[in-house]
Design a protein around this motif. Structure first.
Motif, PDB file in Angstrom:
ATOM      1  N   ILE A 156       7.089 -12.417   8.500  1.00  0.00           N
ATOM      2  CA  ILE A 156       8.237 -13.093   7.644  1.00  0.00           C
ATOM      3  C   ILE A 156       8.844 -12.205   7.094  1.00  0.00           C
ATOM      4  N   GLU A 157       8.414 -11.038   6.372  1.00  0.00           N
ATOM      5  CA  GLU A 157       9.169 -10.009   5.606  1.00  0.00           C
ATOM      6  C   GLU A 157       9.859  -9.120   6.838  1.00  0.00           C
ATOM      7  N   THR A 158       9.279  -8.825   8.098  1.00  0.00           N
ATOM      8  CA  THR A 158       9.868  -8.142   8.871  1.00  0.00           C
ATOM      9  C   THR A 158      11.100  -8.734   9.502  1.00  0.00           C
ATOM     10  N   TYR A 159      11.155  -9.990   9.644  1.00  0.00           N
ATOM     11  CA  TYR A 159      12.158 -10.917  10.352  1.00  0.00           C
ATOM     12  C   TYR A 159      13.477 -10.786   9.505  1.00  0.00           C
ATOM     13  N   ALA A 160      13.007 -10.809   8.125  1.00  0.00           N
ATOM     14  CA  ALA A 160      14.370 -10.950   7.207  1.00  0.00           C
ATOM     15  C   ALA A 160      15.090  -9.626   7.294  1.00  0.00           C
ATOM     16  N   ASN A 161      14.388  -8.602   7.624  1.00  0.00           N
ATOM     17  CA  ASN A 161      15.200  -7.402   7.731  1.00  0.00           C
ATOM     18  C   ASN A 161      16.323  -7.245   8.996  1.00  0.00           C
TER      19      ASN A 161
END
Length: 589
Positions: free
Chosen positions: A323-328
């Motif tokens: 989720i954190e990677t996708y947000a970037n």
């Protein structure tokens, strides 16, 4: 309010008619009372006598009469009908363009599993328009018109009738199964106790008539033949009464949904909170009290084939990091950015995400794309469950936490879900569907689905998963007649036909039977229709099958890659090698 029909109009919006959502009956708007009588009599599913409706029209003889003593549909004022409620993750939607080419559309990409006009793809040549109840409205013509009166219309109504060309049988590509396109036809619906759906009631009543499917004490409960006959009877009734076409597999999944809804309603009733429509549906399913309880599946996907295993039920590093990677990468979810509509930019974003995510899980671009779709499906489903009050599993505290982490994603419907082809302006849902189109129609790029264990690419996820099972995983399914093992259940079923001698696919022209539908298609196309689509570039020969052409080209190039294990002989194709092996076997005997 109960939706029982659609309003049809001609291309100039001058004339209007009512059309039954269950069958092809049509009537004038002024004959709405006759129309209601038809719905309540011809498509009943309750054990209540219909009320007499006084009709004062001059031509009742044209109305299709039904015995008024038959029970009728009776619903409360709060009932509302919704035709297509859910689309499974494996469903493929077909888009037809003006040249009768079909493209498969992944219904899971960028969409929540709910009925939505965005799931329909219509081009400028299409005459089908989705209506508010999920049926299909015919724009310029209406098939199977059966008027309920003989009064002439003031306006031009010629558009409602079919021409001779329309009545002529449509040709289809050999080997392709016939398309189910009855007017207003509903192919699937989701069983739900919190939304009124007359077709659910039809299913409940049809299922109750066959206790061999749900009552363990029934003498035919373990009889496979009796159960198949019962399934067939339910499919016929749903087709005739509710205008729903089921395959056997679809019917079994829908019945499983009915059991799950009953189990959820039972749990709610035990808490003393079962009221309203859900309570009425639950009461109609009281016969299921003797049936084994079916609980909802936590995860219906095959996790063995998923490289990035997202788990939203409990806190874990993979889900949080993803989720954190996708947000970037806002270009994948923010429609205001220019990169959002660029297929190449999106493909590069998936590759960069996979590279950035490799310290956590070694995955490729396709694994990231599949995980993104899974995340978005879970997100919109969890948001719906969070707002629901009845018969839907509540969100766990950890799911609520992950929902907060996904706050950067836009709400469903707030972003453009359509991507356009730069070469022909066709529109698609999901960049992988567009990439398949560009590769097949314009010969640009590669197929999108890349196997994580080898360089092979595919146009559908189901084909990629089947390839993984066959080539990269242990074959766990063993034949009961021999020592062979298989990775795919369908492969085992087809192999078993060799031992049983069954040939279920019979040619309608000559009566010859085959084990496989593919072999029947080759037989019909090559023998009866003389269709030989594969031609050699080095000579004038044509062939029915692609591998026959490949073996023929090997002959031109003198490529003998089929070698005998008993001697030094080599051949172009496998059939020649098989004939040669018989010589050795005869000598050994």
């Amino acid at each position: 309010m109960e939706v029982c029909g659609s309003v049809l109009t001609n291309s100039k919006y001058e004339s209007f008619r009512l059309k039954c959502i269950y069958c092809t009956i049509e009537s004038e708007l002024k004959d709405w009372e006759l129309f209601i009588v038809h719905v309540k009599t011809a498509h009943y599913c309750e054990e209540e006598d219909i009320k007499n409706v006084e009709v004062t029209h001059d031509s009742p003889e044209l109305y299709v009469a039904v015995d008024a003593s038959e029970p009728a549909i009776a619903y409360g004022p709060d009932d509302f009908f919704e035709v297509i409620e859910n689309i499974n993750a494996e469903d493929q939607w077909m888009i037809t363009d003006g040249n009768d080419q079909q493209y498969e559309e992944d219904a899971t990409a960028w969409s929540e599993p709910t009925a939505d006009f965005s799931e329909y793809q219509l081009d400028g040549n299409s005459s089908e328009v989705p209506t508010t109840n999920g049926t299909t409205q015919m724009d310029d013509s209406s098939q199977n018109h059966i008027p309920l009166n003989t009064d002439e219309d003031d306006g031009e109504c010629s558009d409602f009738y079919m021409s001779e060309d329309d009545l002529a049988p449509k040709r289809r590509r050999p080997g392709r199964p016939p398309r189910r396109t009855r007017p207003g036809q509903v192919f699937k619906f989701k069983v739900s106790f919190i939304r009124s759906n007359p077709r659910v009631l039809h299913l409940i009543h049809a299922y109750r008539e066959h206790p061999c499917l749900w009552d363990p004490s029934d003498k035919n409960y373990e009889d496979e033949l009796a159960r198949n006959i019962a399934y067939e009877a339910i499919m016929v009734r749903m087709d005739n009464r509710a205008n729903v076409l089921f395959t056997l597999e679809e019917l079994k999944k829908t019945i499983e949904q009915l059991h799950i809804q009953y189990a959820l309603a039972l749990e709610t009733k035990e808490k003393g909170k079962l009221v309203g429509l859900a309570a009425r549906y639950f009461a109609k399913c009281d016969y299921l009290s003797v049936s084994p309880i079916v609980t909802p599946k936590e995860n219906e996907e095959d996790e063995d084939l998923t490289v990035i295993k997202l788990n939203f039920k409990e806190e874990n590093l993979i889900t949080s990091s993803f989720i954190e990677t996708y947000a970037n990468y806002p270009g994948l979810y923010n429609s205001a950015l220019s990169d959002f509509t660029s297929v190449e930019a999106r493909a590069n974003a998936y590759r960069r995400m996979a590279k950035e995510f490799q310290p956590v899980v070694k995955a490729n671009e396709t694994d990231v794309y599949i995980a993104v779709n899974k995340l978005r499906r879970w997100l919109y489903n969890a948001m719906r469950r969070l707002k629901s009050k009845e018969l839907i599993q509540k969100c766990t505290p950890q799911e609520v936490q992950y929902l907060r982490m996904c706050s950067f994603l836009p709400a469903k419907g707030s972003e453009s879900q359509v991507l356009y082809c730069d070469y022909c302006e066709k529109r698609f849902h999901g960049d992988y569907n567009l990439r398949v189109h560009i590769f097949k129609a314009h010969q640009v790029g590669d197929l999108p689905y890349l196997c994580s264990l080898c360089p092979r690419r595919f146009d559908r996820q189901v084909d990629m998963d089947r390839h993984k099972l066959r080539s990269h995983f242990e074959r766990k399914l063993r034949c009961e007649y021999c020592n062979k093992s298989f990775a795919v259940d369908n492969d085992l079923k087809v192999h078993t036909l060799i031992h049983t001698g069954e040939r279920p696919h019979v040619c309608d022209i000559c009566g010859k039977a085959f084990r496989l539908k593919l072999l029947l298609d080759h037989h019909v196309n090559g023998v009866h229709l003389n269709i030989r689509p594969y031609s050699c570039d080095m000579c004038n020969k044509t062939f029915r099958k692609k591998f026959e052409l490949a073996n023929h080209i090997k002959g031109h190039l003198n490529i003998r890659d089929k070698k005998c294990e008993y001697c030094d002989a080599s051949f172009y194709d496998h059939s020649s090698l098989s004939r040669h092996r018989r010589v050795h076997k005869m000598g050994m005997s």
